[in-house]
Design a protein around this motif. Structure first.
Motif, PDB file in Angstrom:
ATOM      1  N   PHE A  50    -113.081   7.185 107.401  1.00  0.00           N
ATOM      2  CA  PHE A  50    -112.507   6.048 106.681  1.00  0.00           C
ATOM      3  C   PHE A  50    -111.438   5.288 107.474  1.00  0.00           C
ATOM      4  O   PHE A  50    -110.817   4.363 106.959  1.00  0.00           O
ATOM      5  CB  PHE A  50    -111.958   6.486 105.311  1.00  0.00           C
ATOM      6  CG  PHE A  50    -110.567   7.050 105.322  1.00  0.00           C
ATOM      7  CD1 PHE A  50    -109.472   6.245 105.065  1.00  0.00           C
ATOM      8  CD2 PHE A  50    -110.356   8.392 105.562  1.00  0.00           C
ATOM      9  CE1 PHE A  50    -108.191   6.761 105.066  1.00  0.00           C
ATOM     10  CE2 PHE A  50    -109.075   8.922 105.561  1.00  0.00           C
ATOM     11  CZ  PHE A  50    -107.987   8.100 105.315  1.00  0.00           C
ATOM     12  N   THR A  51    -111.230   5.663 108.731  1.00  0.00           N
ATOM     13  CA  THR A  51    -110.348   4.882 109.597  1.00  0.00           C
ATOM     14  C   THR A  51    -111.113   4.504 110.866  1.00  0.00           C
ATOM     15  O   THR A  51    -112.047   5.207 111.268  1.00  0.00           O
ATOM     16  CB  THR A  51    -109.079   5.659 109.991  1.00  0.00           C
ATOM     17  OG1 THR A  51    -109.442   6.790 110.800  1.00  0.00           O
ATOM     18  CG2 THR A  51    -108.324   6.132 108.760  1.00  0.00           C
ATOM     19  N   VAL A  52    -110.693   3.437 111.494  1.00  0.00           N
ATOM     20  CA  VAL A  52    -111.402   2.972 112.697  1.00  0.00           C
ATOM     21  C   VAL A  52    -111.084   3.819 113.913  1.00  0.00           C
ATOM     22  O   VAL A  52    -111.773   3.716 114.940  1.00  0.00           O
ATOM     23  CB  VAL A  52    -111.067   1.492 112.990  1.00  0.00           C
ATOM     24  CG1 VAL A  52    -111.605   0.593 111.905  1.00  0.00           C
ATOM     25  CG2 VAL A  52    -109.559   1.286 113.166  1.00  0.00           C
ATOM     26  N   ILE A  53    -110.049   4.667 113.846  1.00  0.00           N
ATOM     27  CA  ILE A  53    -109.706   5.515 114.987  1.00  0.00           C
ATOM     28  C   ILE A  53    -110.026   6.975 114.733  1.00  0.00           C
ATOM     29  O   ILE A  53    -109.784   7.814 115.595  1.00  0.00           O
ATOM     30  CB  ILE A  53    -108.208   5.376 115.361  1.00  0.00           C
ATOM     31  CG1 ILE A  53    -107.310   5.862 114.213  1.00  0.00           C
ATOM     32  CG2 ILE A  53    -107.873   3.959 115.753  1.00  0.00           C
ATOM     33  CD1 ILE A  53    -105.841   5.927 114.571  1.00  0.00           C
ATOM     34  N   GLY A  54    -110.593   7.297 113.568  1.00  0.00           N
ATOM     35  CA  GLY A  54    -110.846   8.689 113.241  1.00  0.00           C
ATOM     36  C   GLY A  54    -112.212   9.187 113.645  1.00  0.00           C
ATOM     37  O   GLY A  54    -112.466  10.397 113.597  1.00  0.00           O
ATOM     38  N   GLY A  70    -114.424  -2.074 117.743  1.00  0.00           N
ATOM     39  CA  GLY A  70    -114.445  -2.698 119.055  1.00  0.00           C
ATOM     40  C   GLY A  70    -115.437  -3.840 119.159  1.00  0.00           C
ATOM     41  O   GLY A  70    -115.207  -4.813 119.890  1.00  0.00           O
ATOM     42  N   ASP A  71    -116.545  -3.759 118.409  1.00  0.00           N
ATOM     43  CA  ASP A  71    -117.556  -4.825 118.429  1.00  0.00           C
ATOM     44  C   ASP A  71    -117.198  -5.989 117.517  1.00  0.00           C
ATOM     45  O   ASP A  71    -117.949  -6.978 117.457  1.00  0.00           O
ATOM     46  CB  ASP A  71    -118.923  -4.267 118.003  1.00  0.00           C
ATOM     47  CG  ASP A  71    -119.526  -3.362 119.056  1.00  0.00           C
ATOM     48  OD1 ASP A  71    -119.022  -3.349 120.198  1.00  0.00           O
ATOM     49  OD2 ASP A  71    -120.507  -2.659 118.743  1.00  0.00           O
ATOM     50  N   GLY A  72    -116.093  -5.882 116.799  1.00  0.00           N
ATOM     51  CA  GLY A  72    -115.711  -6.951 115.873  1.00  0.00           C
ATOM     52  C   GLY A  72    -116.489  -6.936 114.567  1.00  0.00           C
ATOM     53  O   GLY A  72    -116.458  -7.907 113.806  1.00  0.00           O
ATOM     54  N   ALA A  73    -117.188  -5.814 114.285  1.00  0.00           N
ATOM     55  CA  ALA A  73    -117.962  -5.716 113.047  1.00  0.00           C
ATOM     56  C   ALA A  73    -117.078  -5.465 111.841  1.00  0.00           C
ATOM     57  O   ALA A  73    -117.441  -5.820 110.710  1.00  0.00           O
ATOM     58  CB  ALA A  73    -119.015  -4.609 113.162  1.00  0.00           C
ATOM     59  N   VAL A  74    -115.921  -4.814 112.052  1.00  0.00           N
ATOM     60  CA  VAL A  74    -114.997  -4.537 110.954  1.00  0.00           C
ATOM     61  C   VAL A  74    -113.568  -4.775 111.429  1.00  0.00           C
ATOM     62  O   VAL A  74    -113.285  -4.799 112.630  1.00  0.00           O
ATOM     63  CB  VAL A  74    -115.133  -3.077 110.454  1.00  0.00           C
ATOM     64  CG1 VAL A  74    -116.526  -2.805 109.924  1.00  0.00           C
ATOM     65  CG2 VAL A  74    -114.775  -2.085 111.563  1.00  0.00           C
ATOM     66  N   PHE A 107    -111.771  -2.038 106.490  1.00  0.00           N
ATOM     67  CA  PHE A 107    -112.628  -0.858 106.628  1.00  0.00           C
ATOM     68  C   PHE A 107    -112.053   0.328 105.862  1.00  0.00           C
ATOM     69  O   PHE A 107    -112.744   0.971 105.063  1.00  0.00           O
ATOM     70  CB  PHE A 107    -112.774  -0.534 108.115  1.00  0.00           C
ATOM     71  CG  PHE A 107    -113.739   0.573 108.424  1.00  0.00           C
ATOM     72  CD1 PHE A 107    -115.103   0.345 108.426  1.00  0.00           C
ATOM     73  CD2 PHE A 107    -113.279   1.842 108.739  1.00  0.00           C
ATOM     74  CE1 PHE A 107    -116.005   1.367 108.725  1.00  0.00           C
ATOM     75  CE2 PHE A 107    -114.163   2.868 109.039  1.00  0.00           C
ATOM     76  CZ  PHE A 107    -115.525   2.631 109.036  1.00  0.00           C
ATOM     77  N   SER A 108    -110.769   0.619 106.087  1.00  0.00           N
ATOM     78  CA  SER A 108    -110.130   1.744 105.411  1.00  0.00           C
ATOM     79  C   SER A 108    -110.010   1.506 103.911  1.00  0.00           C
ATOM     80  O   SER A 108    -110.159   2.437 103.110  1.00  0.00           O
ATOM     81  CB  SER A 108    -108.738   1.999 106.013  1.00  0.00           C
ATOM     82  OG  SER A 108    -108.838   2.371 107.372  1.00  0.00           O
ATOM     83  N   ASN A 148    -116.968  -7.274 108.652  1.00  0.00           N
ATOM     84  CA  ASN A 148    -116.659  -6.581 107.394  1.00  0.00           C
ATOM     85  C   ASN A 148    -117.828  -6.640 106.407  1.00  0.00           C
ATOM     86  O   ASN A 148    -117.640  -6.530 105.189  1.00  0.00           O
ATOM     87  CB  ASN A 148    -115.397  -7.149 106.730  1.00  0.00           C
ATOM     88  CG  ASN A 148    -114.146  -6.867 107.525  1.00  0.00           C
ATOM     89  OD1 ASN A 148    -114.013  -5.795 108.121  1.00  0.00           O
ATOM     90  ND2 ASN A 148    -113.231  -7.829 107.562  1.00  0.00           N
ATOM     91  N   GLY A 149    -119.043  -6.803 106.934  1.00  0.00           N
ATOM     92  CA  GLY A 149    -120.231  -6.852 106.093  1.00  0.00           C
ATOM     93  C   GLY A 149    -120.564  -5.500 105.482  1.00  0.00           C
ATOM     94  O   GLY A 149    -120.091  -4.441 105.927  1.00  0.00           O
ATOM     95  N   THR A 150    -121.406  -5.533 104.462  1.00  0.00           N
ATOM     96  CA  THR A 150    -121.763  -4.329 103.717  1.00  0.00           C
ATOM     97  C   THR A 150    -122.447  -3.284 104.594  1.00  0.00           C
ATOM     98  O   THR A 150    -122.178  -2.077 104.481  1.00  0.00           O
ATOM     99  CB  THR A 150    -122.698  -4.711 102.554  1.00  0.00           C
ATOM    100  OG1 THR A 150    -122.038  -5.652 101.710  1.00  0.00           O
ATOM    101  CG2 THR A 150    -123.077  -3.494 101.730  1.00  0.00           C
TER     102      THR A 150
END
Length: 457
Positions: A180-184, A193-197, A202-203, A390-392
């Motif tokens: 649930f975190t982008v660094i976990g 990193g790809d700019g998807a979220v 995200f969290s 931030n898409g589904t």
């Protein structure tokens, strides 16, 4: 050549899924796919380049007569190095976080966990150690966190059956906390990193589903344990041979290490530089603090075994090589155009990201969490609709693959660590843990569906 590369990919999936039966290390399989795949690609590079990058290649030639060497140079400089850079960014981030864990652990910064769970009460011990695992894995590498917690648990519990249940709960908490975190978790890191979220979005969406996916099976596991556990408590570890830090110094190091990792999303938003650079910066600062606090031991040559973090130990090195191989392998498959065809097939015949998420989660249990996650991420570029920033789709894949990997003990590196350390058998795990994890996975999935649909309405 495309058929050969796709066949290699499918065989790699099968070998990774059956690694616990064949004994073939999945890191070796991933590295074979990532290296040989690119060799095959280069052998017929002109066909692939003219199919995927015709305009860029002609512009790059700048009027020079194309030859086999110019094609290879173009692939190396304009195609191959891009995927090397993506893989290196993830590996360097993992290396930094693993090293941070080692520095903190070597200085006794996690001893408070042992003090915190000093009890024979099964409920308190189970919830305390899994909560600590959940929180730490949200900020640190899952495998390192799991390994550390399994060692603590193994030294406390004397009954092997109780260790199998508590160890399984630790694995579930680590995978749920990391997702649930982008660094976990590497999956979140790639999406970020790809700019998807974005980190906060995200969290915000995955926190509650991840909590439920951890809490529900843990409640059920607690019912399998007796009220009083068979524990053995040794005195607090004597660290006179490697560190003499007092409590406030350990707290300072913990704040620098964990607090620094929390600052990485802000660092990325301000500088737009890769997250691994922020992680390496945190590691550098923590390393300096470590040597400042332990300068007397260092000068006396009493810390020769601890001056360099031990994060390059054999098991962790395998994880880094596995991530590198998988990312390079997915890169070469992407460059053949196969993922575009697969994505078009999904859009035409399934056209439902929720069903794709369920399928990805089930495959994660059999093959591997990271392998299936990166395969699904490779299907689409960041665009509009469900695959916009931030898409589904991105949130679904991150959740279902991370938690789905806990459905079987072979679905994640943390689960494999549990199998090795506590000799957990696949049959036992399926009978006693799979139904519990499945219930938590479904409840979290439903909550995620409600969150997304309520916000959209």
């Amino acid at each position: 050549m495309t058929a050969i590369i796709v066949t290699m990919l499918i065989l790699s999936y099968l070998l990774i899924a059956t690694g616990h039966l064949t004994g073939v290390n999945k890191a070796a399989i991933a590295m074979f796919l990532g290296t040989v795949g690119w060799v095959v690609y280069v052998c017929f590079g002109e066909d692939f380049v003219m199919s995927q990058h015709p305009a860029d290649y002609i512009k790059w030639l700048a009027g020079i007569e194309p030859t086999s060497d110019t094609v290879k140079l173009y692939i190396y400089n304009n195609v191959f190095l891009y995927y090397v850079g993506r893989a290196a960014a993830i590996v360097l981030f993992l290396l930094a976080t693993m090293s941070i864990v080692e520095l903190l652990s070597n200085n006794g910064c996690f001893d408070f966990i042992i003090e915190w769970i000093r009890t024979r009460n099964s409920k308190r011990l189970l919830w305390t150690i899994t909560f600590a695992t959940f929180v730490l894995s949200a900020n640190l590498d899952n495998l390192t966190t799991t390994t550390m917690m399994l060692v603590i648990m193994h030294n406390i519990l004397q009954n092997s059956r109780q260790r199998m249940y508590v160890g399984s709960a630790i694995v579930i908490a680590a995978n749920c906390g990391g997702c649930f975190t982008v660094i976990g978790d590497p999956t979140g890191l790639i999406l970020w990193g790809d700019g998807a979220v974005t980190a906060s979005h995200f969290s915000g969406y995955l926190a509650v589903p991840a909590l439920l996916a951890w809490i529900v099976p843990t409640i059920l596991i607690n019912r399998e344990l007796p009220d009083r556990l068979d524990t053995a408590w040794s005195p607090s570890p004597y660290r006179g041979d490697d560190t003499r830090l007092n409590r406030w110094q350990r707290i300072v190091m913990l704040i620098v290490g964990i607090g620094g990792l929390w600052f990485i999303p802000t660092f990325h938003n301000i500088t737009k530089l890769a997250p691994f650079l922020g992680a390496l910066c945190v590691l550098a600062v923590l390393w300096i603090v470590n040597e400042a606090f332990n300068r007397k031991l260092i000068n006396a040559d009493q810390m020769t075994q601890h001056r360099i973090p031990a994060s390059l130990q054999y098991g962790v090195l395998q994880q880094l090589l596995f991530v590198t191989g998988i990312m390079l392998g997915m890169g070469v498959v992407t460059e053949t155009g196969v993922w575009d065809d697969v994505a078009q097939w999904f859009d035409m015949y399934i056209h439902d990201v929720w069903l794709m998420g369920i399928g990805a989660g089930l495959l994660s249990a059999v093959i591997d969490t990271f392998t299936i996650a990166i395969s699904n991420i490779s299907l689409y570029q960041v665009g509009v609709g469900d695959v916009a920033t931030n898409g589904t789709f991105w949130k679904i894949i991150a959740y279902t693959t991370a938690v789905g990997g806990c459905l079987l003990s072979v679905g994640s590196v943390s689960g494999l660590a549990l199998m090795r350390s506590e000799h957990v058998k696949m049959g036992w795990y399926i009978k006693h843990l799979t139904p519990k994890v499945l219930l938590g996975w479904i409840i979290g999935f439903i909550v995620l569906w409600l969150e997304i649909n309520i916000v959209e309405l």
